[in-house]
Design a protein around this motif. Sequence first.
Motif, PDB file in Angstrom:
ATOM      1  N   ASP A 192      41.003  33.454  40.883  1.00 18.68           N
ATOM      2  CA  ASP A 192      39.644  33.955  40.732  1.00 18.68           C
ATOM      3  C   ASP A 192      38.637  32.816  40.762  1.00 18.68           C
ATOM      4  N   VAL A 193      37.502  33.070  41.376  1.00 17.45           N
ATOM      5  CA  VAL A 193      36.369  32.162  41.311  1.00 17.45           C
ATOM      6  C   VAL A 193      35.197  32.980  40.806  1.00 17.45           C
ATOM      7  N   THR A 194      34.670  32.636  39.640  1.00 17.61           N
ATOM      8  CA  THR A 194      33.642  33.483  39.029  1.00 17.61           C
ATOM      9  C   THR A 194      32.234  33.069  39.414  1.00 17.61           C
ATOM     10  N   GLU A 195      32.048  31.918  40.062  1.00 14.79           N
ATOM     11  CA  GLU A 195      30.727  31.475  40.480  1.00 14.79           C
ATOM     12  C   GLU A 195      30.751  31.193  41.980  1.00 14.79           C
ATOM     13  N   PRO A 196      29.762  31.591  42.756  1.00 18.29           N
ATOM     14  CA  PRO A 196      28.583  32.346  42.318  1.00 18.29           C
ATOM     15  C   PRO A 196      28.816  33.857  42.257  1.00 18.29           C
ATOM     16  N   ARG A 197      30.038  34.310  42.523  1.00 18.22           N
ATOM     17  CA  ARG A 197      30.348  35.738  42.503  1.00 18.22           C
ATOM     18  C   ARG A 197      31.809  35.906  42.107  1.00 18.22           C
ATOM     19  N   LEU A 198      32.187  37.116  41.763  1.00 18.47           N
ATOM     20  CA  LEU A 198      33.592  37.367  41.450  1.00 18.47           C
ATOM     21  C   LEU A 198      34.384  37.418  42.743  1.00 18.47           C
ATOM     22  N   ARG A 199      35.468  36.684  42.777  1.00 18.38           N
ATOM     23  CA  ARG A 199      36.248  36.577  44.009  1.00 18.38           C
ATOM     24  C   ARG A 199      37.719  36.393  43.654  1.00 18.38           C
ATOM     25  N   CYS A 200      38.569  37.061  44.411  1.00 16.65           N
ATOM     26  CA  CYS A 200      40.010  36.965  44.189  1.00 16.65           C
ATOM     27  C   CYS A 200      40.709  36.909  45.544  1.00 16.65           C
ATOM     28  N   VAL A 201      41.676  36.005  45.674  1.00 18.49           N
ATOM     29  CA  VAL A 201      42.456  35.861  46.906  1.00 18.49           C
ATOM     30  C   VAL A 201      43.892  36.261  46.621  1.00 18.49           C
ATOM     31  N   LEU A 202      44.423  37.172  47.429  1.00 22.08           N
ATOM     32  CA  LEU A 202      45.789  37.667  47.259  1.00 22.08           C
ATOM     33  C   LEU A 202      46.565  37.452  48.563  1.00 22.08           C
ATOM     34  N   PRO A 203      47.335  36.375  48.662  1.00 21.93           N
ATOM     35  CA  PRO A 203      48.179  36.174  49.849  1.00 21.93           C
ATOM     36  C   PRO A 203      49.293  37.231  49.881  1.00 21.93           C
ATOM     37  N   PHE A 204      49.697  37.633  51.079  1.00 24.03           N
ATOM     38  CA  PHE A 204      50.803  38.585  51.195  1.00 24.03           C
ATOM     39  C   PHE A 204      51.529  38.388  52.517  1.00 24.03           C
ATOM     40  N   GLU A 205      52.748  38.891  52.558  1.00 16.91           N
ATOM     41  CA  GLU A 205      53.543  38.893  53.775  1.00 16.91           C
ATOM     42  C   GLU A 205      53.430  40.272  54.408  1.00 16.91           C
ATOM     43  N   ALA A 206      53.184  40.316  55.714  1.00 17.84           N
ATOM     44  CA  ALA A 206      52.939  41.583  56.404  1.00 17.84           C
ATOM     45  C   ALA A 206      54.239  42.346  56.646  1.00 17.84           C
ATOM     46  N   VAL A 207      54.726  42.958  55.589  1.00 16.95           N
ATOM     47  CA  VAL A 207      55.880  43.858  55.676  1.00 16.95           C
ATOM     48  C   VAL A 207      55.536  45.114  54.881  1.00 16.95           C
ATOM     49  N   PRO A 208      56.079  46.273  55.268  1.00 14.33           N
ATOM     50  CA  PRO A 208      55.715  47.524  54.597  1.00 14.33           C
ATOM     51  C   PRO A 208      55.868  47.480  53.081  1.00 14.33           C
ATOM     52  N   ALA A 209      56.927  46.836  52.574  1.00 11.99           N
ATOM     53  CA  ALA A 209      57.136  46.808  51.128  1.00 11.99           C
ATOM     54  C   ALA A 209      56.030  46.047  50.404  1.00 11.99           C
ATOM     55  N   GLU A 210      55.445  45.052  51.062  1.00 16.06           N
ATOM     56  CA  GLU A 210      54.382  44.261  50.444  1.00 16.06           C
ATOM     57  C   GLU A 210      53.063  45.020  50.385  1.00 16.06           C
ATOM     58  N   ALA A 242      49.444  36.578  55.656  1.00 15.95           N
ATOM     59  CA  ALA A 242      48.065  37.077  55.682  1.00 15.95           C
ATOM     60  C   ALA A 242      47.511  36.963  54.259  1.00 15.95           C
ATOM     61  N   ALA A 243      46.256  37.324  54.103  1.00 22.75           N
ATOM     62  CA  ALA A 243      45.638  37.249  52.774  1.00 22.75           C
ATOM     63  C   ALA A 243      44.549  38.304  52.648  1.00 22.75           C
ATOM     64  N   LEU A 244      44.480  38.897  51.463  1.00 26.38           N
ATOM     65  CA  LEU A 244      43.413  39.837  51.119  1.00 26.38           C
ATOM     66  C   LEU A 244      42.442  39.122  50.185  1.00 26.38           C
ATOM     67  N   ILE A 245      41.161  39.203  50.506  1.00 29.97           N
ATOM     68  CA  ILE A 245      40.125  38.642  49.637  1.00 29.97           C
ATOM     69  C   ILE A 245      39.271  39.782  49.099  1.00 29.97           C
ATOM     70  N   LEU A 246      39.143  39.857  47.791  1.00 27.20           N
ATOM     71  CA  LEU A 246      38.253  40.805  47.123  1.00 27.20           C
ATOM     72  C   LEU A 246      37.038  40.027  46.629  1.00 27.20           C
ATOM     73  N   GLU A 247      35.854  40.552  46.900  1.00 23.45           N
ATOM     74  CA  GLU A 247      34.636  39.851  46.487  1.00 23.45           C
ATOM     75  C   GLU A 247      33.618  40.873  45.998  1.00 23.45           C
ATOM     76  N   TRP A 248      33.213  40.737  44.743  1.00 20.88           N
ATOM     77  CA  TRP A 248      32.245  41.666  44.140  1.00 20.88           C
ATOM     78  C   TRP A 248      30.886  40.986  44.098  1.00 20.88           C
ATOM     79  N   ARG A 249      29.941  41.576  44.834  1.00 21.63           N
ATOM     80  CA  ARG A 249      28.587  41.041  44.877  1.00 21.63           C
ATOM     81  C   ARG A 249      27.600  42.160  44.609  1.00 21.63           C
ATOM     82  N   GLY A 250      27.005  42.160  43.425  1.00 18.06           N
ATOM     83  CA  GLY A 250      25.996  43.163  43.100  1.00 18.06           C
ATOM     84  C   GLY A 250      26.553  44.570  43.161  1.00 18.06           C
ATOM     85  N   GLU A 251      25.998  45.389  44.028  1.00 17.28           N
ATOM     86  CA  GLU A 251      26.388  46.789  44.125  1.00 17.28           C
ATOM     87  C   GLU A 251      27.436  47.038  45.194  1.00 17.28           C
ATOM     88  N   ARG A 252      28.028  45.978  45.742  1.00 13.74           N
ATOM     89  CA  ARG A 252      29.021  46.155  46.797  1.00 13.74           C
ATOM     90  C   ARG A 252      30.310  45.379  46.504  1.00 13.74           C
TER      91      ARG A 252
END
Length: 209
Positions: free
Chosen positions: A5-23, A68-78
């Motif tokens: 997580d990186v809390t500045e300047p916004r909430l952010r999370c990086v989730l690496p994953f392997e591209a297989v159905p179970a993941e 691959a990687a999934l990035i979640l980023e919360w900025r204001g109302e989005r």
Amino acid sequence: MPGYDVTEPRLRCVLPFEAVPAEVSQLRRAAAEQLSRWGIPVAVDDAELLVTELATNVVKHVGEGVSAALILEWRGERLRLEVHDKSSVRPSIRMMDRDQESGRGLHLLTFLAIEWGTVLTAVGKAVWCEIATDVGSTCLRIGRAVTALENYQALGGGPAYERGKDAVLAESAVALIADLLHWTAARGQDPDDILDRAQMHYEAEADVA
């Protein structure tokens, strides 16, 4: 599936994953848990569905087993969701028959997200989308539904407009709901359960409004 997580300047999370159905299912759960930790007032079902579709597209169109990687980023109302992979080929929405399963994920992405797109990166590309995080999003949902239904008519030709636009949209709504139930059943989910959950979401939001 570690993330950071990186809390500045916004909430952010990086989730690496392997591209297989179970993941994919693990990634979906990890994303939902992260949103819960942040306390985001977002439709978690929408976010989970979008994560599933974005990750599944990597499995199908980039290659099973790639990193691959999934990035979640919360900025204001989005809330922004990004999936990064090592392919520079951009996805595109193609007209399809209603009986086709392939390619439906991008149509669902168009229906559910406020905005979405692709950007090239130094090592490949990122497919991103944004959804609203405010609870009072009834007007947004209605506008999104109209856009989805107007676009959906092209999938099966649709009835003639001489019957009136409202009648056309109503028939498109029935066809879209039926197709979504087929889609959920094909993935081993219970269509009745999906309808019950949708009804619960609707009633809860209607009570708030």
